[in-house]
Write an enzyme that holds these catalytic residues in place. Structure first.
Site, PDB file in Angstrom:
ATOM      1  CE  LYS A  66      32.981-114.984  94.576  1.00  0.00           C
ATOM      2  NZ  LYS A  66      31.593-115.202  94.155  1.00  0.00           N
ATOM      3  CB  ALA A 131      28.209-114.798  89.339  1.00  0.00           C
ATOM      4  NE  ARG A 152      28.953-105.556  78.439  1.00  0.00           N
ATOM      5  CZ  ARG A 152      29.352-104.751  79.402  1.00  0.00           C
ATOM      6  NH1 ARG A 152      28.715-103.610  79.622  1.00  0.00           N
ATOM      7  NH2 ARG A 152      30.379-105.085  80.185  1.00  0.00           N
ATOM      8  CB  ALA A 155      33.741-113.429  71.497  1.00  0.00           C
ATOM      9  CG  MET A 219      22.877-114.996  90.259  1.00  0.00           C
ATOM     10  SD  MET A 219      24.592-115.503  89.978  1.00  0.00           S
ATOM     11  CE  MET A 219      24.326-116.975  89.030  1.00  0.00           C
TER      12      MET A 219
HETATM   13  P1  NDP Z   1      31.809-110.245  86.781  1.00  0.00           P
HETATM   14  O1  NDP Z   1      32.373-108.867  86.808  1.00  0.00           O
HETATM   15  O2  NDP Z   1      32.708-111.407  86.824  1.00  0.00           O
HETATM   16  O3  NDP Z   1      30.900-110.423  85.452  1.00  0.00           O
HETATM   17  C1  NDP Z   1      30.007-109.407  85.069  1.00  0.00           C
HETATM   18  C2  NDP Z   1      29.060-109.904  83.988  1.00  0.00           C
HETATM   19  O4  NDP Z   1      28.051-108.906  83.787  1.00  0.00           O
HETATM   20  C3  NDP Z   1      29.718-110.137  82.630  1.00  0.00           C
HETATM   21  O5  NDP Z   1      29.061-111.198  81.972  1.00  0.00           O
HETATM   22  C4  NDP Z   1      29.466-108.798  81.925  1.00  0.00           C
HETATM   23  O6  NDP Z   1      29.443-108.921  80.508  1.00  0.00           O
HETATM   24  C5  NDP Z   1      28.079-108.484  82.425  1.00  0.00           C
HETATM   25  N1  NDP Z   1      27.764-107.043  82.381  1.00  0.00           N
HETATM   26  C6  NDP Z   1      28.343-106.069  83.109  1.00  0.00           C
HETATM   27  N2  NDP Z   1      27.774-104.877  82.817  1.00  0.00           N
HETATM   28  C7  NDP Z   1      26.824-105.122  81.876  1.00  0.00           C
HETATM   29  C8  NDP Z   1      25.900-104.291  81.175  1.00  0.00           C
HETATM   30  N3  NDP Z   1      25.843-102.975  81.377  1.00  0.00           N
HETATM   31  N4  NDP Z   1      25.057-104.876  80.293  1.00  0.00           N
HETATM   32  C9  NDP Z   1      25.100-106.203  80.082  1.00  0.00           C
HETATM   33  N5  NDP Z   1      25.958-107.055  80.715  1.00  0.00           N
HETATM   34  C10 NDP Z   1      26.814-106.503  81.608  1.00  0.00           C
HETATM   35  O7  NDP Z   1      30.748-110.261  88.005  1.00  0.00           O
HETATM   36  P2  NDP Z   1      30.235-111.575  88.768  1.00  0.00           P
HETATM   37  O8  NDP Z   1      29.986-112.616  87.764  1.00  0.00           O
HETATM   38  O9  NDP Z   1      31.115-111.877  89.918  1.00  0.00           O
HETATM   39  O10 NDP Z   1      28.839-111.052  89.416  1.00  0.00           O
HETATM   40  C11 NDP Z   1      27.679-110.927  88.619  1.00  0.00           C
HETATM   41  C12 NDP Z   1      26.474-110.635  89.530  1.00  0.00           C
HETATM   42  O11 NDP Z   1      26.191-111.762  90.351  1.00  0.00           O
HETATM   43  C13 NDP Z   1      26.674-109.439  90.469  1.00  0.00           C
HETATM   44  O12 NDP Z   1      25.480-108.669  90.485  1.00  0.00           O
HETATM   45  C14 NDP Z   1      26.886-110.098  91.825  1.00  0.00           C
HETATM   46  O13 NDP Z   1      26.435-109.274  92.880  1.00  0.00           O
HETATM   47  C15 NDP Z   1      26.012-111.332  91.696  1.00  0.00           C
HETATM   48  N6  NDP Z   1      26.411-112.441  92.590  1.00  0.00           N
HETATM   49  C16 NDP Z   1      25.524-112.866  93.533  1.00  0.00           C
HETATM   50  C17 NDP Z   1      25.837-113.904  94.383  1.00  0.00           C
HETATM   51  C18 NDP Z   1      24.831-114.335  95.411  1.00  0.00           C
HETATM   52  O14 NDP Z   1      25.175-115.141  96.285  1.00  0.00           O
HETATM   53  N7  NDP Z   1      23.595-113.889  95.320  1.00  0.00           N
HETATM   54  C19 NDP Z   1      27.133-114.595  94.328  1.00  0.00           C
HETATM   55  C20 NDP Z   1      28.015-114.083  93.271  1.00  0.00           C
HETATM   56  C21 NDP Z   1      27.650-113.031  92.447  1.00  0.00           C
HETATM   57  P3  NDP Z   1      30.786-108.770  79.610  1.00  0.00           P
HETATM   58  O15 NDP Z   1      31.438-110.125  79.617  1.00  0.00           O
HETATM   59  O16 NDP Z   1      30.281-108.373  78.262  1.00  0.00           O
HETATM   60  O17 NDP Z   1      31.628-107.706  80.264  1.00  0.00           O
END
Ligand code: NDP
Length: 281
Positions: A66, A131, A152, A155, A219
């Site tokens: 993206k 997302a 998580r 910052a 999501m």
């Molecule tokens: P990213 O990899 O960009 O972001 C992941 C996020 O999840 C970060 O905020 C990360 O926190 C957090 N995270 C990951 N692992 C953990 C954990 N074990 N505990 C707590 N927080 C955690 O992913 P996306 O933003 O692209 O996607 C996020 C979700 O949204 C996915 O499940 C995806 O499938 C879903 N999605 C659904 C869509 C739909 O149309 N339904 C469209 C787009 C996404 P940190 O910053 O601390 O690493």
């Protein structure tokens, strides 16, 4: 020959976008062909330009491209600029137009299918990744009263909130939500935009958060309810949903941009829900 579209990502075979757009094309009588397009992790631009040069009209873009899609485009919608990421490309002569339909899809799913007007709602957004970034401005544009971003990495959420620069937004770690609840604050809508659903784990959130909420939406979507949905339902949240509706609505928004017609989503949503449920049995 049909106008060609595709969804590009890596991996990509699992994507339901071709099924969704084929259904939209049938109901709107638009003559399109929509396929999966696999790009090598380091080969996004080449794959996209080849698809365009072979006559492709547009692409949906999913993980992990993206940001690359945004960078490749020559023109950007305001909502793509706000998100800094694109899930849609449209090709017109030499121009590459980028948009982000994720937020519009989420807002439409909540306000139309789930019948919850967001105007004046207090919203808790969990996560600060791609997302989450895509839905912040559409939520603000829908008129939410407040938006707390809890992540998580605290910052990252704080920086994101500062970058938005809207008095309604604040960011921090997950404890921000717990402290707000302990201080008597209540969230109407809780949205899980973390990818924890992939791991099948639970976020460190108090049940009281969900007991007072009108909607908890994950999501992520899967054959069975996610741990986030299970906690929200058992804590007494009024309405619990996964991200299937958002998926269908962001696709409908893409179809509208490319073809100038908004397809009906109810039948497609029902068919996918039945398919997903069958996989869980
Ligand atoms: P990213 O990899 O960009 O972001 C992941 C996020 O999840 C970060 O905020 C990360 O926190 C957090 N995270 C990951 N692992 C953990 C954990 N074990 N505990 C707590 N927080 C955690 O992913 P996306 O933003 O692209 O996607 C996020 C979700 O949204 C996915 O499940 C995806 O499938 C879903 N999605 C659904 C869509 C739909 O149309 N339904 C469209 C787009 C996404 P940190 O910053 O601390 O690493």
């Amino acid at each position: 020959m049909s106008d060609r579209y595709a969804v590009v990502g890596n991996p990509i075979a699992h994507s339901w976008s071709p099924v969704i757009h084929a259904a939209f094309a049938r109901t709107t009588r638009e003559d399109i062909a929509y396929a999966h397009l696999l790009a090598a992790v380091d080969g996004f631009a080449g794959t996209v330009l080849r698809f365009r040069d072979e006559g492709g009209r547009g692409l949906n873009v999913t993980l992990p491209f993206k940001l690359d899609a945004f960078a490749l485009a020559t023109e950007h919608s305001a909502r793509a600029r706000a998100a800094g990421a694109a899930n849609l490309l449209a090709f017109d002569d030499g121009r590459i137009f980028a948009d982000n339909t994720d937020g519009a899809g989420l807002v439409r799913d909540i306000e139309t299918r789930l019948a919850l007007p967001l105007q004046q709602c207090s919203v808790l957004l969990l996560g600060a990744g791609g997302a989450a970034c895509g839905v912040i401005h559409p939520l603000l544009a829908a008129g939410v009263a407040s938006l707390v971003i809890a992540n998580r990495s605290a910052a990252r959420a704080r920086e994101l909130a500062a970058r938005i620069g809207d008095a309604r937004v604040r960011g921090g770690g997950f404890e921000l939500a717990s402290h707000a609840i302990a201080a008597g604050e209540r969230f109407d809508v809780v949205i899980n935009a973390t990818s924890i659903g992939l791991a099948g784990e639970r976020l460190p959130l108090p049940d009281a958060l969900f007991a007072q909420a009108r909607l908890a939406l994950d999501m992520f979507y899967a054959a069975t309810p996610t741990p986030f949905m299970v906690q929200a339902a058992s804590a007494g949240c009024a309405v619990v949903s996964d991200g299937l509706g958002m998926l269908v609505e962001q696709a409908a928004e893409s179809f509208l941009i490319w073809r100038g017609v908004r397809p009906d989503t109810a039948c497609v949503f029902a068919a996918l829900r039945a398919e997903l449920s069958a996989r869980g049995r």
